[in-house]
Design a protein around this motif. Structure first.
Motif, PDB file in Angstrom:
ATOM      1  N   GLN A 130       0.867  -1.509   0.318  1.00  0.00           N
ATOM      2  CA  GLN A 130       0.501  -0.063   0.106  1.00  0.00           C
ATOM      3  C   GLN A 130       0.512   1.423  -0.069  1.00  0.00           C
ATOM      4  OE1 GLN A 130      -2.648  -0.832   3.092  1.00  0.00           O
ATOM      5  NE2 GLN A 130      -4.133   0.254   2.593  1.00  0.00           N
ATOM      6  N   LYS A 131       2.448   1.168   1.107  1.00  0.00           N
ATOM      7  CA  LYS A 131       2.090   2.382   0.754  1.00  0.00           C
ATOM      8  C   LYS A 131       3.433   2.420  -0.306  1.00  0.00           C
ATOM      9  CE  LYS A 131       4.036   2.116   5.759  1.00  0.00           C
ATOM     10  NZ  LYS A 131       4.916   1.095   6.691  1.00  0.00           N
ATOM     11  N   GLN A 132       3.611   1.682  -1.431  1.00  0.00           N
ATOM     12  CA  GLN A 132       4.674   2.173  -2.337  1.00  0.00           C
ATOM     13  C   GLN A 132       3.628   2.063  -3.838  1.00  0.00           C
ATOM     14  OE1 GLN A 132       7.124  -2.531  -1.710  1.00  0.00           O
ATOM     15  NE2 GLN A 132       5.570  -2.713  -3.408  1.00  0.00           N
ATOM     16  N   LYS A 133       2.455   1.998  -3.004  1.00  0.00           N
ATOM     17  CA  LYS A 133       1.015   2.091  -4.337  1.00  0.00           C
ATOM     18  C   LYS A 133       1.498   1.034  -5.547  1.00  0.00           C
ATOM     19  CE  LYS A 133      -1.898   5.833  -2.484  1.00  0.00           C
ATOM     20  NZ  LYS A 133      -2.430   4.379  -2.253  1.00  0.00           N
ATOM     21  N   PHE A 134       2.489  -0.479  -5.399  1.00  0.00           N
ATOM     22  CA  PHE A 134       1.853  -1.311  -6.303  1.00  0.00           C
ATOM     23  C   PHE A 134       2.644  -1.988  -5.737  1.00  0.00           C
ATOM     24  CE2 PHE A 134       4.839  -4.116  -8.482  1.00  0.00           C
ATOM     25  CZ  PHE A 134       4.107  -3.668  -9.812  1.00  0.00           C
ATOM     26  N   GLY A 135       1.850  -3.614  -6.258  1.00  0.00           N
ATOM     27  CA  GLY A 135       1.780  -5.162  -5.676  1.00  0.00           C
ATOM     28  C   GLY A 135       1.215  -5.849  -6.534  1.00  0.00           C
ATOM     29  N   ARG A 136       1.595  -7.434  -6.376  1.00  0.00           N
ATOM     30  CA  ARG A 136       1.154  -8.229  -7.671  1.00  0.00           C
ATOM     31  C   ARG A 136       0.992  -9.744  -6.182  1.00  0.00           C
ATOM     32  NH1 ARG A 136       0.008  -4.581  -9.626  1.00  0.00           N
ATOM     33  NH2 ARG A 136       0.341  -3.868 -12.019  1.00  0.00           N
ATOM     34  N   ILE A 137       0.181  -9.897  -5.805  1.00  0.00           N
ATOM     35  CA  ILE A 137      -0.341 -11.085  -5.258  1.00  0.00           C
ATOM     36  C   ILE A 137      -0.798 -12.337  -6.068  1.00  0.00           C
ATOM     37  CG2 ILE A 137      -1.386 -11.674  -3.486  1.00  0.00           C
ATOM     38  CD1 ILE A 137      -1.602  -9.308  -2.236  1.00  0.00           C
ATOM     39  N   VAL A 138      -0.178 -13.568  -6.277  1.00  0.00           N
ATOM     40  CA  VAL A 138      -0.719 -14.825  -6.892  1.00  0.00           C
ATOM     41  C   VAL A 138      -0.970 -15.502  -4.977  1.00  0.00           C
ATOM     42  CG1 VAL A 138      -0.557 -16.350  -8.012  1.00  0.00           C
ATOM     43  CG2 VAL A 138       0.644 -14.252  -8.951  1.00  0.00           C
ATOM     44  N   ASN A 139      -2.086 -15.825  -4.990  1.00  0.00           N
ATOM     45  CA  ASN A 139      -2.672 -17.365  -3.682  1.00  0.00           C
ATOM     46  C   ASN A 139      -2.218 -18.232  -4.498  1.00  0.00           C
ATOM     47  OD1 ASN A 139      -2.388 -15.615  -1.729  1.00  0.00           O
ATOM     48  ND2 ASN A 139      -4.219 -14.287  -2.189  1.00  0.00           N
ATOM     49  N   VAL A 140      -2.104 -19.024  -4.201  1.00  0.00           N
ATOM     50  CA  VAL A 140      -2.892 -20.998  -4.521  1.00  0.00           C
ATOM     51  C   VAL A 140      -3.327 -21.614  -4.054  1.00  0.00           C
ATOM     52  CG1 VAL A 140      -1.399 -22.905  -5.359  1.00  0.00           C
ATOM     53  CG2 VAL A 140       0.138 -20.298  -4.874  1.00  0.00           C
ATOM     54  N   ALA A 141      -4.454 -22.023  -5.168  1.00  0.00           N
ATOM     55  CA  ALA A 141      -5.978 -22.145  -4.537  1.00  0.00           C
ATOM     56  C   ALA A 141      -5.641 -24.132  -4.836  1.00  0.00           C
ATOM     57  CB  ALA A 141      -7.086 -22.085  -5.223  1.00  0.00           C
ATOM     58  N   SER A 142      -6.086 -24.326  -6.412  1.00  0.00           N
ATOM     59  CA  SER A 142      -6.364 -25.923  -6.614  1.00  0.00           C
ATOM     60  C   SER A 142      -7.769 -25.871  -7.714  1.00  0.00           C
ATOM     61  CB  SER A 142      -6.560 -27.070  -5.213  1.00  0.00           C
ATOM     62  OG  SER A 142      -7.007 -28.046  -6.058  1.00  0.00           O
ATOM     63  N   VAL A 143      -7.556 -26.718  -8.205  1.00  0.00           N
ATOM     64  CA  VAL A 143      -9.317 -27.099  -8.668  1.00  0.00           C
ATOM     65  C   VAL A 143      -9.824 -27.470  -7.747  1.00  0.00           C
ATOM     66  CG1 VAL A 143      -9.762 -29.173 -10.000  1.00  0.00           C
ATOM     67  CG2 VAL A 143      -8.229 -28.462 -11.003  1.00  0.00           C
ATOM     68  N   SER A 163      -9.384 -18.803  -2.731  1.00  0.00           N
ATOM     69  CA  SER A 163      -9.976 -18.241  -4.008  1.00  0.00           C
ATOM     70  C   SER A 163     -11.032 -16.973  -3.059  1.00  0.00           C
ATOM     71  CB  SER A 163     -11.694 -18.789  -4.657  1.00  0.00           C
ATOM     72  OG  SER A 163     -11.785 -18.710  -5.602  1.00  0.00           O
ATOM     73  N   GLY A 164     -11.702 -17.151  -2.188  1.00  0.00           N
ATOM     74  CA  GLY A 164     -12.343 -16.537  -1.988  1.00  0.00           C
ATOM     75  C   GLY A 164     -12.198 -15.673  -1.313  1.00  0.00           C
ATOM     76  N   MET A 165     -10.639 -15.506  -0.968  1.00  0.00           N
ATOM     77  CA  MET A 165      -9.256 -14.304   0.525  1.00  0.00           C
ATOM     78  C   MET A 165      -9.531 -13.775  -0.656  1.00  0.00           C
ATOM     79  SD  MET A 165      -7.614 -15.465   3.519  1.00  0.00           S
ATOM     80  CE  MET A 165      -7.146 -17.037   2.497  1.00  0.00           C
ATOM     81  N   THR A 166      -8.652 -14.236  -2.339  1.00  0.00           N
ATOM     82  CA  THR A 166      -8.763 -13.612  -3.175  1.00  0.00           C
ATOM     83  C   THR A 166      -9.526 -12.438  -3.832  1.00  0.00           C
ATOM     84  OG1 THR A 166      -7.621 -15.358  -3.886  1.00  0.00           O
ATOM     85  CG2 THR A 166      -7.587 -13.719  -5.559  1.00  0.00           C
ATOM     86  N   LYS A 167     -10.458 -13.181  -3.811  1.00  0.00           N
ATOM     87  CA  LYS A 167     -11.695 -11.700  -4.264  1.00  0.00           C
ATOM     88  C   LYS A 167     -11.761 -11.253  -3.833  1.00  0.00           C
ATOM     89  CE  LYS A 167     -14.145 -15.242  -6.721  1.00  0.00           C
ATOM     90  NZ  LYS A 167     -15.425 -16.760  -6.590  1.00  0.00           N
ATOM     91  N   ASN A 168     -11.318 -11.108  -2.200  1.00  0.00           N
ATOM     92  CA  ASN A 168     -11.558  -9.792  -1.287  1.00  0.00           C
ATOM     93  C   ASN A 168     -10.679  -9.134  -1.423  1.00  0.00           C
ATOM     94  OD1 ASN A 168     -14.581 -10.667   0.114  1.00  0.00           O
ATOM     95  ND2 ASN A 168     -13.065  -9.184   1.415  1.00  0.00           N
ATOM     96  N   THR A 180      -4.865  -8.801  -7.439  1.00  0.00           N
ATOM     97  CA  THR A 180      -4.349 -10.107  -6.392  1.00  0.00           C
ATOM     98  C   THR A 180      -4.673 -11.304  -6.828  1.00  0.00           C
ATOM     99  OG1 THR A 180      -4.575  -9.227  -4.138  1.00  0.00           O
ATOM    100  CG2 THR A 180      -4.746 -11.187  -4.140  1.00  0.00           C
ATOM    101  N   ASN A 181      -4.590 -12.354  -7.939  1.00  0.00           N
ATOM    102  CA  ASN A 181      -5.434 -13.423  -7.995  1.00  0.00           C
ATOM    103  C   ASN A 181      -4.842 -15.110  -7.252  1.00  0.00           C
ATOM    104  OD1 ASN A 181      -6.387 -11.743 -10.758  1.00  0.00           O
ATOM    105  ND2 ASN A 181      -4.691 -11.001 -10.901  1.00  0.00           N
ATOM    106  N   ALA A 182      -5.365 -15.525  -8.047  1.00  0.00           N
ATOM    107  CA  ALA A 182      -5.464 -16.769  -7.104  1.00  0.00           C
ATOM    108  C   ALA A 182      -4.792 -17.459  -8.625  1.00  0.00           C
ATOM    109  CB  ALA A 182      -6.164 -17.316  -6.634  1.00  0.00           C
ATOM    110  N   ILE A 183      -3.962 -19.239  -8.219  1.00  0.00           N
ATOM    111  CA  ILE A 183      -4.500 -19.908  -9.528  1.00  0.00           C
ATOM    112  C   ILE A 183      -4.841 -21.387  -8.737  1.00  0.00           C
ATOM    113  CG2 ILE A 183      -2.758 -18.694 -10.853  1.00  0.00           C
ATOM    114  CD1 ILE A 183      -0.412 -21.892  -9.614  1.00  0.00           C
TER     115      ILE A 183
END
Ligand SMILES: NC(=O)c1ccc[n+]([C@@H]2O[C@H](COP(=O)([O-])OP(=O)(O)OC[C@H]3O[C@@H](n4cnc5c(N)ncnc54)[C@H](O)[C@@H]3O)[C@@H](O)[C@H]2O)c1
Length: 261
Positions: A130-143, A163-168, A180-183
């Motif tokens: 947030q301080k940087q005003k930049f970030g990329r997050i990938v959370n690992v879900a699953s099928v 998957s739900g936390m990713t949406k939030n 923020t995305n999940a795979i």
């Protein structure tokens, strides 16, 4: 990814290591987090062979411990001054058992690592981004975060939660430049999946593997590199507008109804 500071949890093997290898080649600064210290040392060695110049920080941590997550975040900021990406990947499968027979301690452990571990990562990394005003997050879900999977209820519950936390996270922090995305990987041949095939058929795990692959539209299991290339994109500045998604990497299997012919 040159000079991008990327934290990878569960970095010592499997999907975490495959992405670390890709990002090391591209010149990213990597923070390797894992609770398996020996495997972490081996991973460091491999990455230095790939790129002798690679900037590495290894932190032994169990992601289910809030304190240890806070510590890996603090150590990253101390060494590199910022966090461009978080690959929230560490996870376990638990044992395979029916709902009524499931061992409660293992159930809670799966939730602690797969759900709380991902949450703690978000909780402590997001304020830095947030301080940087930049970030990329990938959370690992699953099928298992999209579909039910027989005999793996805590895994499925934890991965649906990812998957739900990713949406939030996407909707609460998009305004801060954080995507923020999940795979949702299908069966990718890593040590974790090899172990699952051993549980399915202890006498002939290769037969279980072949049987599983025969039911995929591609008739193959995935390679950890197939996952790394997608994660690399999602963690990079090349991703300018994809957020809140759970992206299946499974050869199309999660869209299949019925069996492959
Ligand atoms: N391999 C697949 O086919 C597949 C499919 C769907 C989802 N996933 C998910 O991908 C992620 C990685 O799986 P993998 O197949 O590479 O597994 P893996 O077992 O091969 O590697 C996982 C790594 O995470 C580490 N780890 C586990 N729990 C940890 C904890 N509490 N704290 C710190 N480190 C921890 C392990 O030591 C290991 O190095 C997991 O979240 C898994 O659920 C994998």
């Amino acid at each position: 990814m040159k000079d991008q500071v990327i934290i990878i949890t569960g970095a010592a093997m499997g999907l975490g290591l495959a992405t670390a290898e890709l990002l090391a080649k591209e010149g990213a600064k990597l923070v390797l987090v894992d609770y398996n210290e020996n495997a972490l040392k081996d991973a460091e060695q491999k990455l230095k062979e790939i790129n002798p110049e690679v900037a590495l920080l290894s932190v032994k941590a169990d992601v289910s411990s809030e304190e240890q997550v806070k510590n890996y975040v603090d150590k990253t900021v101390e060494k590199f001054g910022r966090i461009d990406g978080l690959y929230n990947n560490a996870g376990i499968e638990g044992k395979q058992a029916s709902i009524v027979d499931y061992d409660l301690d293992i159930f809670k452990k799966v939730i602690d690592i797969n759900l709380m571990g991902v949450y703690y990562g978000l909780r402590y990394v997001i304020p830095v981004m947030q301080k940087q005003k930049f970030g990329r997050i990938v959370n690992v879900a699953s099928v298992g975060g999209i579909r039910g999977v027989l005999n793996q209820m805590p895994y499925v519950a934890s991965k649906h939660a990812v998957s739900g936390m990713t949406k939030n996270a996407a909707l609460e922090y998009g305004k801060d430049g954080i995507l923020t995305n999940a795979i949702a990987p299908g069966a990718i041949l890593t040590p974790m999946v090899a172990e699952a095939f051993k549980q399915v058929n202890p006498e002939d795990p290769k037969a279980a593997e072949a049987q599983y692959a025969s039911n995929n539209p591609t008739r193959a299991l995935g390679d950890p590199k197939d996952v790394a290339s997608v994660v690399g994109f999602l963690l990079s500045k090349a991703n300018g507008y994809v957020s809140g998604q759970t992206i299946a990497i499974d050869g199309g299997e999660s869209n299949m109804y019925g069996n492959a012919e």
